[in-house]
Write an enzyme that holds these catalytic residues in place. Structure first.
Site, PDB file in Angstrom:
ATOM      1  N   GLU A 487       0.804  -1.222   0.000  1.00 36.51           N
ATOM      2  CA  GLU A 487       0.000   0.000   0.000  1.00 36.51           C
ATOM      3  C   GLU A 487       0.835   1.269   0.000  1.00 36.51           C
ATOM      4  O   GLU A 487       0.509   2.224  -0.688  1.00 36.51           O
ATOM      5  CB  GLU A 487      -0.882   0.041   1.257  1.00 36.51           C
ATOM      6  CG  GLU A 487      -2.046  -0.888   1.238  1.00 36.51           C
ATOM      7  CD  GLU A 487      -2.836  -0.774   2.528  1.00 36.51           C
ATOM      8  OE1 GLU A 487      -2.319  -1.128   3.595  1.00 36.51           O
ATOM      9  OE2 GLU A 487      -3.976  -0.303   2.462  1.00 36.51           O
ATOM     10  N   HIS A 503       5.822 -25.370  -2.555  1.00 30.82           N
ATOM     11  CA  HIS A 503       4.874 -25.850  -3.566  1.00 30.82           C
ATOM     12  C   HIS A 503       4.782 -24.909  -4.766  1.00 30.82           C
ATOM     13  O   HIS A 503       3.776 -24.915  -5.481  1.00 30.82           O
ATOM     14  CB  HIS A 503       3.501 -26.068  -2.927  1.00 30.82           C
ATOM     15  CG  HIS A 503       3.526 -27.120  -1.866  1.00 30.82           C
ATOM     16  ND1 HIS A 503       3.718 -28.451  -2.140  1.00 30.82           N
ATOM     17  CD2 HIS A 503       3.460 -27.029  -0.519  1.00 30.82           C
ATOM     18  CE1 HIS A 503       3.736 -29.148  -1.012  1.00 30.82           C
ATOM     19  NE2 HIS A 503       3.584 -28.293  -0.007  1.00 30.82           N
ATOM     20  N   LYS A 599      -9.687   5.940   2.255  1.00 33.85           N
ATOM     21  CA  LYS A 599      -9.811   5.400   3.619  1.00 33.85           C
ATOM     22  C   LYS A 599     -11.067   4.557   3.774  1.00 33.85           C
ATOM     23  O   LYS A 599     -11.060   3.548   4.443  1.00 33.85           O
ATOM     24  CB  LYS A 599      -9.793   6.558   4.624  1.00 33.85           C
ATOM     25  CG  LYS A 599      -9.775   6.113   6.079  1.00 33.85           C
ATOM     26  CD  LYS A 599      -8.466   5.430   6.443  1.00 33.85           C
ATOM     27  CE  LYS A 599      -8.538   4.746   7.784  1.00 33.85           C
ATOM     28  NZ  LYS A 599      -7.515   3.695   7.920  1.00 33.85           N
TER      29      LYS A 599
HETATM   30  C1  F6R Z   1      -5.562  -1.482   4.445  1.00 35.98           C
HETATM   31  C2  F6R Z   1      -6.898  -0.944   4.583  1.00 35.98           C
HETATM   32  C3  F6R Z   1      -7.985  -1.559   3.789  1.00 35.98           C
HETATM   33  C4  F6R Z   1      -9.246  -1.716   4.654  1.00 35.98           C
HETATM   34  C5  F6R Z   1     -10.420  -2.217   3.813  1.00 35.98           C
HETATM   35  C6  F6R Z   1     -11.646  -2.470   4.657  1.00 35.98           C
HETATM   36  O1  F6R Z   1      -4.626  -0.771   5.192  1.00 35.98           O
HETATM   37  O2  F6R Z   1      -7.122  -0.023   5.317  1.00 35.98           O
HETATM   38  O3  F6R Z   1      -7.596  -2.776   3.250  1.00 35.98           O
HETATM   39  O4  F6R Z   1      -8.966  -2.622   5.680  1.00 35.98           O
HETATM   40  O5  F6R Z   1     -10.721  -1.273   2.826  1.00 35.98           O
HETATM   41  O6  F6R Z   1     -12.044  -1.317   5.335  1.00 35.98           O
HETATM   42  P1  F6R Z   1     -12.949  -1.399   6.618  1.00 35.98           P
HETATM   43  O7  F6R Z   1     -12.192  -2.080   7.675  1.00 35.98           O
HETATM   44  O8  F6R Z   1     -13.261   0.039   6.942  1.00 35.98           O
HETATM   45  O9  F6R Z   1     -14.184  -2.172   6.220  1.00 35.98           O
END
Ligand code: F6R
Length: 604
Positions: A487, A503, A599
């Protein structure tokens, strides 16, 4: 999490408090309120939701005389985000705002109710103001009553209290939650739970230490320290950079959030660990009646914590558990049987794919539970039951503290279910609870660890790929380590079960293939070690993370020695997060806002 502001002076108190609360918005909240004591008495306003709602309620209220005011943004922990539960809380003639958790509130509340006190809210905070007013009756002045009250409270708190009995005064106390007071040349006093609201108003600030309490008036600041001595305030210059203040001096929000994990996990555990059992006030044991299977569903990092949970539920609760990626589950016509508890996990509570699977499970008549960081989010509102992870708002797009708190909740939940199902004997549950109490310590970032990772990161800026490998619950941790690196560094990384490399993927092994190997002492150490040796023999560059020295590694990051694999899990998690962070910094990337990512993913 919650935020506090306070002001004592002649300016427009209402505006100052509202502006201060705005500066704390970034921490996340679900309701807010202010109380202002002027010559003619108190005015108090509260509103659920965003600050605009509070602004709307106070728009006709004017403050233009000397006043003592306190304000609060609340992130619900005890009781729903309602107006009654919002701070400030009122007694007969005093108001209080509070951050943290009063651990002995139930005992104090019971006693106060027995004496005829009527409580309006479900919060732990309200006991403070009633206890203060009770003590006022037997004290010579308000400060004596406040001091008595503070000594009766257990837990973590930052408190401001104003009372008609001592106008022109704000009382404060700090234990475990941050609080500072600022001054300027106009004899005003400003309080806040972090620097930002004070920037532009104050030139110098005094940070309170744990165990301190006291009061301020226009003319003085009285501080009593934890051993009962009066101490003079120690002022330091206030930086005038708001963004850096929000980051508490860290370079990035992600870095701040990595460092915060020890504290937020303490919040996650708070009030949930009895001596022999895990307590989830928010759950009804009925939720688990007739349940023979658990299905977990989530995306991204939350999926990795769900995958970790499968190991804990099967190991401790002895219940069949499976996990699904939400975007896959949605479209594959899954079979859903009613003896399955459907658990969704989400930091935001808004992720479209996960939300949809929750709807599907509800429609199929399954019982549902959400593990979530945001109260009142769509998932929390929809599920039959919810457990909040209490990580506070996470600003870095790459999730860190949300993951840590999810794992802690799952560990507790697996023991809660173990007790209901009688699948673990009482001694083992008690032992696990003792281990859970050690988690905050295992999450402390030391300077030497961070320095070592910073130095080492320069060797991992290229290559044709990374393999993060681990076994058992360290496999989902390896997946999470690889995801973090991808990321924010944009380097290719994969998480793999250590035993699976032979494997296929081992064909890639050469010096430009970087293997990040998780070698916990208390989980399949010898087996994992052999897997790493196979890679080392084929000249893959190895970075081993373990409490035990490993001479086949090119780089070695030593973690502390613990008595259990779960504590090793948490410290290794920190190492992986810091490694990604430092690689990303060296590559000059935007750590907090990596390209192409958002986010909260509210679209399919
Ligand atoms: C990775 C990250 C994403 C979230 C995913 C789910 O650092 O933040 O992979 O984990 O988009 O988001 P939530 O937990 O808000 O459902």
């Amino acid at each position: 999490m919650c935020g506090i502001v306070g002001y004592l002076g002649k300016k427009n108190t209402k505006e100052i408090l509202l502006e201060g609360l705005k500066e704390l918005e970034y921490r996340g909240y679900d309701s807010a309120g202010i109380a202002i004591l002027q010559e003619n008495g108190f005015n108090s306003f509260k509103a659920v939701g965003k600050l605009v709602n509070l602004e709307e309620k106070t728009k006709d209220f004017i403050t233009d005389t000397f006043a003592a005011g306190i304000g609060h943004t609340r992130w619900a922990t005890h009781g729903k985000p309602t107006e009654l539960n919002a701070h400030p809380h009122l007694g007969q003639s005093s108001y209080v705002v509070h951050n943290g958790i009063i651990e002995n509130y139930a005992k104090l509340k019971k006693e106060l109710m027995r004496e005829g006190v009527v409580f309006l809210s479900q919060t732990d905070t309200e006991v403070i103001v009633h206890q203060f007013e009770k003590n006022l009756k037997s004290s010579s002045d308000a400060f004596e009553a406040f001091a008595k009250t503070v000594k009766e409270l257990e837990g973590a708190f930052a408190i401001l209290l104003v009372t008609k009995d001592e106008k022109n005064t704000i009382f404060f106390a700090k234990q475990g939650s941050p609080m500072l007071v600022g001054i300027n040349s106009e004899n005003e006093k400003y309080f806040a739970s972090s620097d930002t609201p004070l920037i532009g108003h104050c030139t110098e600030v005094n940070y309170f230490e744990d165990g301190e309490y006291g009061y301020v008036t226009s003319d003085e600041i009285v501080i009593v320290d934890k051993i009962g001595n009066n101490r003079q305030p120690v002022f330091s210059k206030l930086s005038q950079n708001k963004l850096s203040a929000q980051k508490d001096g860290y370079r990035f929000f992600m870095e701040k959030e990595i460092y915060e994990q020890s504290t937020v996990i303490a919040d996650t555990l708070m009030g949930r660990l009895g001596s022999e059992e895990v307590l989830f006030d928010e759950l009804d044991a009925e939720l688990f009646h007739g349940i023979n299977e658990i299905k977990l569903c989530a995306c991204g990092t939350s999926y990795h914590s769900a995958l970790s949970a499968t190991y804990l539920f099967e190991r401790y609760s002895k219940i069949k558990t499976s996990v699904e990626i939400a975007s896959e589950f949605r479209y594959r016509n899954p079979i859903m049987s009613k003896d399955t508890l459907f658990i969704v996990i989400s930091q935001s509570g808004e992720t479209a794919d996960t939300l949809e699977t929750l709807k599907m499970a509800k429609e199929a008549g399954l019982k549902t539970l959400v593990i979530c960081n945001v109260d009142n989010s769509s998932m929390v509102r929809l599920a039959d039951a919810s457990i909040l992870t209490r990580a506070g708002i996470e600003k870095g797009v790459a999730s860190t503290k949300a993951f840590a708190t999810q794992i802690a909740v799952f560990w507790m939940l697996s023991l809660y279910v173990a007790k209901l199902r009688n699948s673990l004997d009482a001694n083992e549950i008690a032992k696990q609870i003792t281990l859970l109490r050690e988690v905050p310590a295992s999450l402390k970032v030391t300077d030497s660890m961070h320095e070592k990772i910073k130095r080492l990161s320069k060797r991992y800026l290229h290559g044709h790929g990374f393999f993060f490998i681990g076994r058992d619950i360290f496999f989902p941790l390896a997946l999470e380590g690889a995801l973090k690196l991808k990321e924010i560094s944009y380097l290719h990384a994969e998480g793999y079960p250590s035993g699976e490399m032979k494997h296929g993927p081992i064909a890639l092994a050469d010096p430009e293939l970087f293997t990040i190997a998780l070698l916990p002492q208390h989980m399949l150490y010898e087996k994992s070690k052999s897997n790493v040796e196979e890679l080392s023999a084929r000249d893959s560059t190895i970075c081993a993370i373990s409490p035990i020295e490993f001479d086949k590694a090119d780089d070695f990051i030593q973690i502390s020695t613990y008595s259990d694999y779960m504590l090793e899990f948490f410290e290794m998690m920190i190492v992986l997060q810091l490694l990604s962070l430092e690689i990303s910094v060296r590559l000059g990337n935007d750590v907090d806002m990596p390209r192409n990512l958002a986010k909260s993913v509210t679209v399919e």
